[in-house]
Design a protein around this motif. Structure first.
Motif, mmCIF file in Angstrom:
data_model
loop_
_atom_site.group_PDB
_atom_site.id
_atom_site.type_symbol
_atom_site.label_atom_id
_atom_site.label_comp_id
_atom_site.label_asym_id
_atom_site.label_seq_id
_atom_site.Cartn_x
_atom_site.Cartn_y
_atom_site.Cartn_z
ATOM 1 N N LYS A 1 0.802 -1.215 0.000
ATOM 2 C CA LYS A 1 0.000 0.000 0.000
ATOM 3 C C LYS A 1 0.839 1.271 0.000
ATOM 4 O O LYS A 1 0.303 2.367 0.051
ATOM 5 C CB LYS A 1 -0.933 0.015 1.221
ATOM 6 C CG LYS A 1 -1.990 -1.085 1.181
ATOM 7 C CD LYS A 1 -2.928 -0.956 2.369
ATOM 8 C CE LYS A 1 -4.013 -2.022 2.343
ATOM 9 N NZ LYS A 1 -4.934 -1.881 3.495
ATOM 10 N N LYS A 2 2.153 1.119 0.006
ATOM 11 C CA LYS A 2 3.013 2.298 0.012
ATOM 12 C C LYS A 2 2.835 3.072 -1.282
ATOM 13 O O LYS A 2 2.855 2.505 -2.373
ATOM 14 C CB LYS A 2 4.473 1.883 0.182
ATOM 15 C CG LYS A 2 4.793 1.412 1.603
ATOM 16 C CD LYS A 2 6.256 1.075 1.750
ATOM 17 C CE LYS A 2 6.557 0.641 3.187
ATOM 18 N NZ LYS A 2 7.976 0.278 3.343
ATOM 19 N N ARG A 3 2.696 4.353 -1.168
ATOM 20 C CA ARG A 3 2.444 5.193 -2.330
ATOM 21 C C ARG A 3 3.753 5.629 -2.959
ATOM 22 O O ARG A 3 4.634 6.154 -2.298
ATOM 23 C CB ARG A 3 1.617 6.410 -1.910
ATOM 24 C CG ARG A 3 0.280 6.070 -1.281
ATOM 25 C CD ARG A 3 -0.357 7.309 -0.698
ATOM 26 N NE ARG A 3 -0.595 8.307 -1.724
ATOM 27 C CZ ARG A 3 -0.867 9.588 -1.454
ATOM 28 N NH1 ARG A 3 -0.880 10.004 -0.210
ATOM 29 N NH2 ARG A 3 -1.062 10.434 -2.431
ATOM 30 N N LYS A 4 3.875 5.411 -4.247
ATOM 31 C CA LYS A 4 5.055 5.827 -4.983
ATOM 32 C C LYS A 4 4.613 6.513 -6.272
ATOM 33 O O LYS A 4 3.632 6.115 -6.889
ATOM 34 C CB LYS A 4 5.959 4.635 -5.312
ATOM 35 C CG LYS A 4 6.535 3.928 -4.101
ATOM 36 C CD LYS A 4 7.460 2.797 -4.525
ATOM 37 C CE LYS A 4 8.037 2.089 -3.317
ATOM 38 N NZ LYS A 4 8.961 0.994 -3.707
ATOM 39 N N VAL B 1 13.227 9.735 -1.164
ATOM 40 C CA VAL B 1 12.681 11.084 -1.245
ATOM 41 C C VAL B 1 11.152 11.018 -1.195
ATOM 42 O O VAL B 1 10.538 10.181 -1.866
ATOM 43 C CB VAL B 1 13.134 11.784 -2.544
ATOM 44 C CG1 VAL B 1 12.503 13.171 -2.646
ATOM 45 C CG2 VAL B 1 14.654 11.889 -2.582
ATOM 46 N N TYR B 2 10.559 11.902 -0.411
ATOM 47 C CA TYR B 2 9.108 11.925 -0.252
ATOM 48 C C TYR B 2 8.562 13.323 -0.520
ATOM 49 O O TYR B 2 9.249 14.327 -0.317
ATOM 50 C CB TYR B 2 8.717 11.505 1.165
ATOM 51 C CG TYR B 2 9.058 10.079 1.496
ATOM 52 C CD1 TYR B 2 8.141 9.050 1.289
ATOM 53 C CD2 TYR B 2 10.320 9.753 2.015
ATOM 54 C CE1 TYR B 2 8.467 7.734 1.594
ATOM 55 C CE2 TYR B 2 10.640 8.439 2.323
ATOM 56 C CZ TYR B 2 9.714 7.441 2.108
ATOM 57 O OH TYR B 2 10.044 6.142 2.400
ATOM 58 N N GLU C 1 6.262 8.524 -1.874
ATOM 59 C CA GLU C 1 7.668 8.440 -2.263
ATOM 60 C C GLU C 1 7.825 8.848 -3.716
ATOM 61 O O GLU C 1 7.029 8.461 -4.579
ATOM 62 C CB GLU C 1 8.196 7.015 -2.073
ATOM 63 C CG GLU C 1 9.677 6.870 -2.408
ATOM 64 C CD GLU C 1 10.192 5.455 -2.236
ATOM 65 O OE1 GLU C 1 9.423 4.604 -1.719
ATOM 66 O OE2 GLU C 1 11.339 5.191 -2.626
ATOM 67 N N VAL C 2 8.846 9.623 -3.991
ATOM 68 C CA VAL C 2 9.102 10.103 -5.346
ATOM 69 C C VAL C 2 10.240 9.295 -5.965
ATOM 70 O O VAL C 2 11.337 9.221 -5.394
ATOM 71 C CB VAL C 2 9.470 11.603 -5.346
ATOM 72 C CG1 VAL C 2 9.726 12.083 -6.776
ATOM 73 C CG2 VAL C 2 8.353 12.420 -4.699
#
Length: 272
Positions: free
Chosen positions: A19-22, A93-94, A101-102
């Motif tokens: 579910k981590k957003r990237k 990097v966020y 996360e970018v």
């Protein structure tokens, strides 16, 4: 062992990896100001003074703790309109306060500046190359020969660091953190970090500050910032302290598996 969605003590929301957003695109990438970034100083939050879970604002260069809602980093992002933050431990990097996360190749130089890495083939070329590198201000410098800031009469430390940084077996050993991953002694860790910055071609400044390394030295010796000392005295103390730190850590690593110590023994510069 935190449940999904539970906020940690550092203010970060812990989510399952699925579910981590990237995102590979971020509208705030062009707000990063490389000219104000300085990774040579202690990695502590400018407000809480905590060393845990610290992020660098890539717009103003200040350090803040956490990235979840109501953390110092998120609050700074909301109040200042600064969105790009670098985790100083994971190098990720966020974008805040959206908290994703970018992933972008344009960030590679920032990560390389924070944590330079060297492969075996890189080590073989260090003594051969004469190509100059340039910092973000366009100032040219030769990796391995860049200047060290004098923290008020600490030039004797800089002299010794530069001298040891050109002893090939010792230099090559410390440029690869995997060689001493078993050792967590701050003196060893900070010396390795300093050498990697000195030999890096990705620095944003043509000079390097030995601030963190010097602080460790002062904390465990009679040497003081602002007080002159003999470089020979410091060299003798430092080599002895370095040897003891590596040796004691090596012995502790081998204790649980003494029967196989001859196979798993790590190599220190003195044994190579």
């Amino acid at each position: 062992n935190k449940e999904p969605g539970v906020r940690s003590t550092m203010g970060d929301v812990v989510e399952p990896s699925s579910k981590k957003r990237k995102k590979t695109e971020c509208p705030f990438l062009d707000t990063i100001n490389r000219q104000v970034l300085d990774f040579d100083f202690e990695k502590v939050c400018s407000i809480s003074l905590s060393t845990q879970n610290v992020y660098c604002c890539l717009v103003c260069g200040k350090y803040f703790q956490g990235r979840g809602k109501q953390t110092y980093a998120s609050t700074h992002s909301t109040m200042s309109g600064h969105h790009m933050f670098l985790n100083l431990e994971t190098c990720k990097v966020y974008c805040l306060p959206e908290n994703y996360e970018v992933i972008d190749s344009s960030l590679d130089d920032v990560v390389a500046c924070l944590r330079p890495e060297y492969e075996t083939e890189d080590l073989q070329k260090l003594d051969e190359t004469t190509a100059l590198a340039r910092d973000v201000h366009g100032v040219a410098y030769l990796p391995g020969f860049c200047g060290l800031n004098n923290l008020k009469h600490t030039d004797y430390i800089s002299v010794v660091v530069h001298a040891l940084g050109h002893v090939k077996p010792l230099r090559d050993f410390f440029l690869r953190p995997s060689n001493y991953a078993y050792c967590v002694d701050p003196l060893v860790v900070k010396f390795g970090e300093l050498l990697r910055k000195i030999w890096s071609k990705h620095n944003f400044k043509s000079v390097v500050s030995p601030h963190e390394f010097t602080q460790v030295v002062v904390a465990r010796s009679s040497f003081e910032i602002g007080k002159r000392a003999d470089a020979v005295d410091f060299l003798a103390w430092f080599l002895n302290a370095l040897h003891l730190a590596l040796s004691s850590s090596e012995e502790e690593e081998e204790l649980p598996s003494s029967s196989s110590s001859s196979q798993g023994k790590k190599k220190t510069p003195s044994s190579q």
